[in-house]
Write an enzyme that holds these catalytic residues in place. Structure first.
Site, short mmCIF file in Angstrom:
data_model
loop_
_atom_site.label_atom_id
_atom_site.label_comp_id
_atom_site.label_asym_id
_atom_site.label_seq_id
_atom_site.Cartn_x
_atom_site.Cartn_y
_atom_site.Cartn_z
N SER A 173 -0.39 -7.24 -2.38
CA SER A 173 -1.36 -6.96 -1.57
C SER A 173 -1.31 -7.94 -0.56
O SER A 173 -0.39 -8.53 0.22
CB SER A 173 -2.52 -6.18 -1.85
OG SER A 173 -3.27 -5.57 -0.90
N ASP A 271 2.45 3.81 0.26
CA ASP A 271 1.89 2.89 -0.07
C ASP A 271 0.26 3.46 0.13
O ASP A 271 -0.04 3.77 1.24
CB ASP A 271 1.90 1.88 0.51
CG ASP A 271 1.06 0.36 0.08
OD1 ASP A 271 -0.26 0.58 0.47
OD2 ASP A 271 1.47 -0.42 -0.46
N HIS A 338 -0.38 1.33 -4.89
CA HIS A 338 -0.39 -0.03 -4.58
C HIS A 338 -0.57 -1.05 -5.29
O HIS A 338 -1.66 -1.02 -6.19
CB HIS A 338 -1.69 0.00 -3.44
CG HIS A 338 -1.74 -1.21 -2.45
ND1 HIS A 338 -1.01 -1.22 -1.47
CD2 HIS A 338 -2.79 -2.23 -2.66
CE1 HIS A 338 -1.33 -2.59 -0.86
NE2 HIS A 338 -2.25 -3.15 -1.71
#
Length: 399
Positions: A173, A271, A338
């Site tokens: 991330s 995502d 994610h």
């Protein structure tokens, strides 16, 4: 009687958690880098940066994997103050032990290519993807993310990484974005003989308009860059080309065009964080028409699904249009997820997502060791039945 029964249940729960940690690679203690404070390399609250280090063994003793934690960004003083007294702004609030799993696991069965490497989890406490560098504190907030990155890498080099045979810079991330932004610098700090590559897990955030036609994510990243003084830490190969708007080099699609170091992208084409915050952020959805859809793609209307499929097309265009050299690898599944490399269930378990019968762990290993080129792009949602166990959100906060 009730208290005794509760105590038994708690003891059983602790035992189960310890067994799980052992099965996935174990719990690793924290290291506070006190020496970094004198260099101004500190978290938002002024506390020292920190990482968790599990030393390598056997044939992996000279191999290093540095993984950067994610956790969003703070774009203004108010948002940064809200992080200041949490583990995303202070090492004093971080857990002392961290369970290593997935890409960081020490178990050969579940992580055959990297289990015996020196594995480091760099904790994230600056709110800028390790790019900030402002000299004077603002409201008792320190914006020093780039200094943190430099201090930790310098410390790891001194602990043996300067003799690395193999080295990987990775992240999830906001940390996955950092692995892109710092990739070429990481390569430059290691000997020419070292095999260096980077891995970005859910870090390819795209420059796209939201459902209202606005530039929500562009404006957000511009605020982050301005507050943290990030531009001077972004790759010069990008900012020199984007001189009118150098802050756009927060977007990977502009950075990777001139990157020299091999990199592997692990990303969901759908995502979940990007759909919730780039495509349909709350600010662009005042009527909350997207609320149910963002929680579960099965609840999207046909019109919303069409917009989401168009967003996937934008994502793939940004990714493939940024250069498609043979040294780059990718695993782009059609899951609503994610961050997938740091959890065993998505990395290499029996229930992990697969693209073309290949799971993420094998794809990454084949690419790193050049056993075969890996550029896997999944079919459109909802075609992949192996995605059923990944439709969950990480801890990255919304913006």
């Amino acid at each position: 009687m009730l208290g005794a029964r509760l105590g038994q249940w708690l003891s059983l729960l602790v035992c189960c958690l310890l067994i799980l940690l052992k099965a996935e690679g174990g719990s690793v203690g924290i290291t506070y880098l006190q020496s970094a404070v004198a260099k101004g390399a500190v978290c938002l609250d002024g506390s020292p940066p920190a990482y968790h280090f599990d030393p390598g063994s056997g044939a992996g003793v000279n191999n290093w994997l540095v993984h950067m934690e994610g956790g969003g960004w703070c774009e203004d003083v108010e948002r940064c103050l809200s992080r200041r007294n949490t583990d995303l702004g202070s090492s004093e609030q971080m857990v002392k032990q961290f369970g290593f799993s997935g890409l960081l696991s020490s178990q050969q069965k579940s992580n055959p290519d990297f289990y015996n490497w020196n594995r480091i989890k760099v904790r994230y406490c600056d709110g800028s993807s390790f790019t900030g560098d402002v000299e004077a504190p603002v409201n008792n907030l320190f914006f020093r993310g780039n200094r943190i990155w430099e201090a930790i890498i310098e410390d790891l080099l001194a602990k043996g990484m300067r003799n690395a045979k193999n080295a990987i810079l990775s992240g999830c991330s906001a940390g996955g974005l950092a692995s892109i932004l710092h990739c070429d610098r990481f390569r430059a700090l290691l000997p020419a003989a070292t095999k260096v590559k980077c891995i970005s897990d859910a870090g390819f955030f795209i420059h796209a308009k939201d459902v209202s036609g606005g530039q929500h994510i562009e404006n957000f990243y511009s605020q982050v860059a301005k507050l943290h003084g990030s531009v001077k830490s972004l790759p010069a190969s990008c900012t020199s080309r984007m001189s009118m708007k150098p802050e756009l080099c927060f977007f990977p699609q502009y950075v990777v065009q001139t990157m020299q170091t091999p990199i592997f992208f692990i990303n969901a084409a759908y995502d979940s964080w990007q759909i919730k915050n780039i495509l349909a952020p709350t600010a662009a959805d005042s009527g909350k028409a997207w609320k149910s859809c963002k929680l579960d793609l099965k609840k999207c209307t046909p019109g919303q699904l069409k917009i989401i499929q168009d967003f996937r097309a934008q994502f793939l265009s940004a990714l493939t249009g940024a250069g498609n050299s043979s040294s780059r690898g990718m695993f782009i599944d059609s899951c609503y997820a994610h961050c997938q490399a740091g959890k065993q269930i998505t990395w290499s378990s029996n229930n992990s997502p697969a693209v073309g019968n290949t799971k993420i762990a094998k794809a990454v290993g084949d690419w790193y060791y050049e056993r075969s080129p890996v550029q896997k792009i999944d079919c459109p949602y909802p075609c992949n039945p192996t995605c059923q166990n990944t439709d969950s959100e990480s801890q990255l906060p919304d913006i």
